[in-house]
Design a protein around this motif. Sequence first.
Motif, short mmCIF file in Angstrom:
data_model
loop_
_atom_site.label_atom_id
_atom_site.label_comp_id
_atom_site.label_asym_id
_atom_site.label_seq_id
_atom_site.Cartn_x
_atom_site.Cartn_y
_atom_site.Cartn_z
N SER A 15 8.01 63.38 40.59
CA SER A 15 6.90 63.87 39.99
C SER A 15 7.08 64.79 39.05
O SER A 15 6.37 65.29 38.13
CB SER A 15 6.25 65.06 41.20
OG SER A 15 5.62 64.03 42.34
N ARG A 23 2.39 61.83 40.00
CA ARG A 23 2.71 61.82 41.54
C ARG A 23 2.20 60.49 42.00
O ARG A 23 1.24 59.95 41.95
CB ARG A 23 1.66 62.86 42.22
CG ARG A 23 2.18 62.88 43.70
CD ARG A 23 1.68 64.08 44.51
NE ARG A 23 1.90 64.08 46.11
CZ ARG A 23 2.94 64.64 46.35
NH1 ARG A 23 3.92 65.28 45.62
NH2 ARG A 23 3.14 64.80 47.61
N ASN A 32 8.49 63.74 45.61
CA ASN A 32 8.73 64.88 44.91
C ASN A 32 9.51 64.69 43.74
O ASN A 32 9.32 65.29 42.70
CB ASN A 32 9.17 65.78 45.69
CG ASN A 32 8.06 66.17 47.00
OD1 ASN A 32 7.00 66.15 46.64
ND2 ASN A 32 8.69 66.86 47.92
#
Lengths: 215, 215
Positions: free
Chosen positions: B70, B75, B67
């Motif tokens: 990202s 991702r 995360n």
Amino acid sequence: MSSFNPSAPPMPNPSSSSSSYNSSNYNSNPSYGYSPFPPGTDPEIIRSFQMVDRDNSGFIDDSELQNALSSSYHRFRLSTIRLLIFLFKNPTELSMKIRPGEFAALWSCLGQWRAIFERFDRDRSGKIDLEELRDALYSLGYAVPPSVLQLLISRYDNGGGQRVRLDFDSFVECGMVVKGLTEKFKEKDSNYTGSATITYDDFMTMVLPYLVTYN
Amino acid sequence: MSSFNPSAPPMPNPSSSSSSYNSSNYNSNPSYGYSPFPPGTDPEIIRSFQMVDRDNSGFIDDSELQNALSSSYHRFRLSTIRLLIFLFKNPTELSMKIRPGEFAALWSCLGQWRAIFERFDRDRSGKIDLEELRDALYSLGYAVPPSVLQLLISRYDNGGGQRVRLDFDSFVECGMVVKGLTEKFKEKDSNYTGSATITYDDFMTMVLPYLVTYN
């Protein structure tokens, strides 16, 4: 049974599954003009392949292999599946697919690892711990140093503080990695001195097949 | 900036992200009694870490790292994430978690790989092909033989018959694997002869960290 069995453990006898050899089932499926399996292939292996190769393409990919093995084992992680394909596929085949003869070799190899798993899972927990893994590898002739074993098993640590215990597919992964890398090393250490002189190109070529990834 | 940067490409200048160095933001977040980041850490790095470390545990796991990255990159696959953690975490830490200083080093390293990716993605396709990868690695001092490059890139072949083209996380994975293994090999080949004498224990210890897997 195919002699192409790149990462099967060294065992004196063929796996138990080959005892159900039945040559009358060879060529039993009419959807194949001729059997692409080696003579004497266990019919269960042929059925498993055909069940997942629905389009009769003559090869299966990673998710099809995952399904094929699920009938006999628990569902393998895709990383293990891809390692299996990489080790068993024809090295000149660039894509990640395996063909009937390779599938039969893979299946037989897994049967041999399964027998070892059950032999060393002494408490019948369905899991192999560090000591059981060490003993299993030692029984195959691989005296893996404790630091290497720890490194190997740490990759399965979920961080929860519990002792790492391997299920069958992690055990297969560890076993094939240790066996595969050790055998490659031995090719360079033909006198078994524990030390080998390796060129950079050979080093990279020896190691890269064991670095599994996803597309 | 931390000097612990195990797989950053060798570059003459620090990554562009460190140009936004702002010491007044050091210690800016009151939720940390003292900053666990090295002095001079880019505030963006601190914010990224804190945003995913919601329980202020002081470390982040694989999905939290996924995360955190990202926000700046696409991702990353979990296999790349786990390789990053394995390379950047404290080697004595058994679980797959990284701490602030390690996160800062990782972030800086990715910035450096990003600059290289953009430099060698000459057609601005957002992908790196075999020739671009070869040139990128060569520019870093790694003359990877064609057979090894082919083996490396084949792992990203989806079997569709198209030419393999790497997105950023596959490029990072390839780059870190080549850099990491080559540097380990060089430690054993201090005279740069292209050949090294390696013990079995060292061989296994050199290689195993690059075998990424899942729990």
